[in-house]
Design a protein around this motif. Structure first.
Motif, PDB file in Angstrom:
ATOM      1  N   ILE A  44       0.469  -0.867  -0.086  1.00 47.17           N
ATOM      2  CA  ILE A  44      -0.092  -0.039  -0.494  1.00 47.17           C
ATOM      3  C   ILE A  44       0.980   1.385  -0.108  1.00 47.17           C
ATOM      4  O   ILE A  44       2.190   1.228   1.059  1.00 47.17           O
ATOM      5  CB  ILE A  44      -1.070   0.333   0.950  1.00 47.17           C
ATOM      6  N   PHE A  45       0.510   2.334  -0.804  1.00 48.31           N
ATOM      7  CA  PHE A  45       1.204   3.266  -1.037  1.00 48.31           C
ATOM      8  C   PHE A  45       0.762   4.892  -1.635  1.00 48.31           C
ATOM      9  O   PHE A  45       0.569   5.243  -2.042  1.00 48.31           O
ATOM     10  CB  PHE A  45       2.273   3.173  -2.051  1.00 48.31           C
ATOM     11  N   PRO A  46       0.354   5.321  -0.877  1.00 49.06           N
ATOM     12  CA  PRO A  46      -1.102   6.176  -0.384  1.00 49.06           C
ATOM     13  C   PRO A  46      -0.001   7.744  -0.932  1.00 49.06           C
ATOM     14  O   PRO A  46       1.590   7.775  -0.735  1.00 49.06           O
ATOM     15  CB  PRO A  46      -1.398   6.913   0.539  1.00 49.06           C
ATOM     16  N   THR A  47      -0.714   8.619  -1.332  1.00 46.23           N
ATOM     17  CA  THR A  47      -0.190   9.753  -2.185  1.00 46.23           C
ATOM     18  C   THR A  47       0.122  10.684  -0.910  1.00 46.23           C
ATOM     19  O   THR A  47      -0.387  10.505  -0.010  1.00 46.23           O
ATOM     20  CB  THR A  47      -0.970  10.929  -3.008  1.00 46.23           C
ATOM     21  N   SER A  48       0.569  11.979  -1.371  1.00 49.07           N
ATOM     22  CA  SER A  48       1.114  13.213  -0.801  1.00 49.07           C
ATOM     23  C   SER A  48       0.190  14.255  -1.133  1.00 49.07           C
ATOM     24  O   SER A  48      -0.764  14.017  -1.840  1.00 49.07           O
ATOM     25  CB  SER A  48       2.294  12.762  -0.515  1.00 49.07           C
ATOM     26  N   PHE A  49       0.524  15.193  -0.503  1.00 48.71           N
ATOM     27  CA  PHE A  49      -0.185  16.515  -0.303  1.00 48.71           C
ATOM     28  C   PHE A  49      -0.223  17.646  -1.716  1.00 48.71           C
ATOM     29  O   PHE A  49       1.256  16.426  -3.001  1.00 48.71           O
ATOM     30  CB  PHE A  49       0.857  17.872   0.365  1.00 48.71           C
ATOM     31  N   GLY A  50      -1.270  17.006  -2.111  1.00 47.60           N
ATOM     32  CA  GLY A  50      -0.484  17.626  -3.831  1.00 47.60           C
ATOM     33  C   GLY A  50      -0.566  17.065  -5.510  1.00 47.60           C
ATOM     34  O   GLY A  50      -0.951  17.855  -5.953  1.00 47.60           O
ATOM     35  N   ASP A  51      -0.431  15.596  -4.149  1.00 43.48           N
ATOM     36  CA  ASP A  51       0.026  14.419  -5.380  1.00 43.48           C
ATOM     37  C   ASP A  51      -0.932  13.706  -5.960  1.00 43.48           C
ATOM     38  O   ASP A  51      -2.261  13.964  -4.953  1.00 43.48           O
ATOM     39  CB  ASP A  51       1.060  13.483  -5.110  1.00 43.48           C
ATOM     40  N   GLN A  52      -0.934  12.612  -7.686  1.00 42.26           N
ATOM     41  CA  GLN A  52      -1.749  11.970  -7.819  1.00 42.26           C
ATOM     42  C   GLN A  52      -0.921  10.858  -7.880  1.00 42.26           C
ATOM     43  O   GLN A  52       0.395  11.173  -8.083  1.00 42.26           O
ATOM     44  CB  GLN A  52      -2.727  12.285  -8.319  1.00 42.26           C
ATOM     45  N   HIS A  53      -1.922   9.806  -8.111  1.00 46.66           N
ATOM     46  CA  HIS A  53      -1.035   8.008  -8.158  1.00 46.66           C
ATOM     47  C   HIS A  53       0.222   8.689  -8.869  1.00 46.66           C
ATOM     48  O   HIS A  53       0.762   7.451  -8.745  1.00 46.66           O
ATOM     49  CB  HIS A  53      -2.130   7.236  -8.296  1.00 46.66           C
ATOM     50  N   TYR A  54       0.123   8.794 -10.491  1.00 50.04           N
ATOM     51  CA  TYR A  54       1.030   9.328 -10.965  1.00 50.04           C
ATOM     52  C   TYR A  54       2.483   9.329 -10.699  1.00 50.04           C
ATOM     53  O   TYR A  54       3.475   9.595 -10.981  1.00 50.04           O
ATOM     54  CB  TYR A  54       0.395   9.651 -12.828  1.00 50.04           C
ATOM     55  N   GLN A  55       2.526  10.136  -9.823  1.00 51.20           N
ATOM     56  CA  GLN A  55       3.501  10.983  -9.080  1.00 51.20           C
ATOM     57  C   GLN A  55       4.684  10.064  -8.258  1.00 51.20           C
ATOM     58  O   GLN A  55       5.371  10.394  -7.479  1.00 51.20           O
ATOM     59  CB  GLN A  55       3.476  12.260  -8.408  1.00 51.20           C
ATOM     60  N   ASN A  56       3.813   8.976  -7.452  1.00 49.59           N
ATOM     61  CA  ASN A  56       4.182   7.706  -6.914  1.00 49.59           C
ATOM     62  C   ASN A  56       5.046   7.131  -7.838  1.00 49.59           C
ATOM     63  O   ASN A  56       5.833   5.971  -7.343  1.00 49.59           O
ATOM     64  CB  ASN A  56       3.613   7.102  -6.058  1.00 49.59           C
ATOM     65  N   GLU A  57       4.723   6.388  -9.509  1.00 51.53           N
ATOM     66  CA  GLU A  57       5.283   5.727 -10.043  1.00 51.53           C
ATOM     67  C   GLU A  57       6.564   5.662 -10.257  1.00 51.53           C
ATOM     68  O   GLU A  57       7.380   4.622 -10.625  1.00 51.53           O
ATOM     69  CB  GLU A  57       4.043   6.025 -11.589  1.00 51.53           C
ATOM     70  N   TRP A  58       7.180   6.413  -9.690  1.00 49.73           N
ATOM     71  CA  TRP A  58       9.076   7.027 -10.019  1.00 49.73           C
ATOM     72  C   TRP A  58      10.073   5.272  -9.963  1.00 49.73           C
ATOM     73  O   TRP A  58      10.758   5.068  -9.133  1.00 49.73           O
ATOM     74  CB  TRP A  58       8.722   7.976  -9.811  1.00 49.73           C
ATOM     75  N   LEU A  59       8.801   5.307  -8.173  1.00 47.04           N
ATOM     76  CA  LEU A  59       9.417   3.652  -7.092  1.00 47.04           C
ATOM     77  C   LEU A  59       9.180   2.462  -7.898  1.00 47.04           C
ATOM     78  O   LEU A  59       9.246   1.634  -7.159  1.00 47.04           O
ATOM     79  CB  LEU A  59       8.760   4.233  -5.723  1.00 47.04           C
ATOM     80  N   ILE A  60       8.535   2.732  -8.906  1.00 50.36           N
ATOM     81  CA  ILE A  60       7.867   1.347  -9.432  1.00 50.36           C
ATOM     82  C   ILE A  60       8.423   0.884 -10.490  1.00 50.36           C
ATOM     83  O   ILE A  60       8.618   1.823 -11.535  1.00 50.36           O
ATOM     84  CB  ILE A  60       6.033   1.256  -9.282  1.00 50.36           C
ATOM     85  N   GLY A  61       8.706  -0.740 -10.160  1.00 45.80           N
ATOM     86  CA  GLY A  61       9.488  -0.927 -11.399  1.00 45.80           C
ATOM     87  C   GLY A  61      10.023  -2.503 -11.434  1.00 45.80           C
ATOM     88  O   GLY A  61      10.145  -2.919 -10.369  1.00 45.80           O
ATOM     89  N   GLU A  62       9.828  -2.697 -12.482  1.00 44.68           N
ATOM     90  CA  GLU A  62      10.855  -4.204 -12.301  1.00 44.68           C
ATOM     91  C   GLU A  62      11.893  -4.736 -11.962  1.00 44.68           C
ATOM     92  O   GLU A  62      11.929  -5.635 -11.886  1.00 44.68           O
ATOM     93  CB  GLU A  62      11.054  -5.039 -14.250  1.00 44.68           C
ATOM     94  N   ASP A  63      12.598  -3.644 -12.122  1.00 42.63           N
ATOM     95  CA  ASP A  63      14.241  -3.429 -11.242  1.00 42.63           C
ATOM     96  C   ASP A  63      14.092  -2.840 -10.299  1.00 42.63           C
ATOM     97  O   ASP A  63      15.550  -2.984  -9.637  1.00 42.63           O
ATOM     98  CB  ASP A  63      15.047  -2.842 -12.085  1.00 42.63           C
TER      99      ASP A  63
END
Length: 336
Positions: free
Chosen positions: A41-60
């Motif tokens: 579970i990876f909630p968003t932060s102030f002013g952010d939406q889900h896509y702004q968390n995607e930098w930390l997601i990836g197969e590597d």
């Protein structure tokens, strides 16, 4: 749209107010396994939406969608989940009810249990206000959350952090176009001013001294303030920002019936194996506050991010900081 909606119906909030037709916007990555225990579970932060968390997601990366089922719930007030900007009268604009971190997590619990039947969370993580929500997850559901990794965020909003919020709120509301929250056109001056006030808090003094903003493509300090800070807030609805500020300012994982404002008891209840990652130069979620909180947690280690990028070291802008966070998450997830 690249996200889904979970309808909650009428929900009673901590304030006692009822929010009708409430909903959470969320996005998932990966596949839920048969045991339903590979959940992050990876909630968003102030002013952010889900896509702004995607930098930390990836197969590597540690948050590997080939291995984990990652859920990013959008925080209430962020413009995608129930917010002042998308709620019908009489709860629209400045009439939107006050929402707490506890409210957010309670409704996220409904999302993952009712929509997916999930009863175990392998990891709760998040940045800034997302970190506060991760802390709340571990305190509200200590038998459910197996690992916790908040970065650049504390388990409550400490007094100096409240000072920041008072300043950015005042900057926005000073614009006559805000019109007590009943505006018909965005209060652009207030939004730009908010960005300029925030510019002195989000990054550290050495970040500015060493002109690190040039790594982000800005040739001058003035271009950075206008191009990065002003523009980021112009994309948001003013009442949405104010709603999230209220949530942030009143954050405290112990402010609920479960802990009756006993903050230390709430921290001590967290059973998850935890890595707490403040940023050494964060000006408002300070490492000193995080270190105090970590000492109250029975299974936690204190692992500061040694960066001059201030609070925004947790936003994925700087490769070294991003790799540090990812490495800590990998190490935590590998432990049984």
């Amino acid at each position: 749209m690249d996200y889904e909606i979970f309808h909650l119906g009428a929900v009673r909030l901590q304030s006692g107010a009822t929010l009708p037709n409430a909903f959470i916007a969320y996005k998932t990555y990966g596949t839920l396994n048969a045991a339903k225990d590979n959940v992050i579970i990876f909630p968003t932060s102030f002013g952010d939406q889900h896509y702004q968390n995607e930098w930390l997601i990836g197969e590597d990366k540690a948050l590997n969608p080939k291995q984990y089922f990652i859920i990013i719930p959008n925080m209430l007030g962020n413009g995608l989940s129930s917010s002042p900007s998308n709620t019908a009268s009489p709860y629209d604009q400045a009439n939107f009810p006050n929402v707490t971190i506890y409210d957010n997590v309670t409704l996220q619990y409904r999302l993952i249990t009712e929509r997916f039947g999930i009863r175990k969370i392998a990891l709760a993580t998040g940045w800034s206000m997302g970190a506060i929500q991760a802390f709340q997850w571990a305190a509200s559901y200590p038998d459910m959350v197996e690992r916790l990794a908040p970065f650049a965020g504390t388990a409550k909003t400490w007094p100096h952090n409240i000072v920041l919020i008072e300043g950015i709120r005042a900057a926005l509301q000073a614009d006559a176009a805000w019109y007590n929250g009943q505006y018909t056109v965005p209060p652009e001056v207030g939004l730009r001013t908010l960005g300029r006030v925030y510019a002195s808090w989000g990054f550290s003094q050495p970040f500015y001294r060493e002109e690190c903003y040039k790594e982000l493509g800005y040739e001058s300090l003035s271009a950075f303030i206008s191009g990065f800070w002003e523009e980021s807030f112009l994309q948001s609805d003013a009442n949405d920002l104010l709603a999230m500020m209220w949530t942030w300012q009143h954050a405290d994982i112990s402010k609920n019936e479960m802990y009756a404002c006993d903050f230390e008891a709430a921290l001590q209840s967290i059973q998850a194996r935890s890595v707490v990652m403040p940023v050494r130069t964060d000006l408002y979620f300070t490492p000193e506050d995080s270190e105090y909180e970590t000492r109250q947690m029975p299974n936690a280690t204190f692992q500061p991010i040694e960066s001059i990028w201030g609070h925004l070291a947790g936003f994925g802008l700087n490769r070294v900081d991003a790799e540090f966070i990812d490495g800590a998450l990998k190490e935590l997830l590998e432990k049984n």
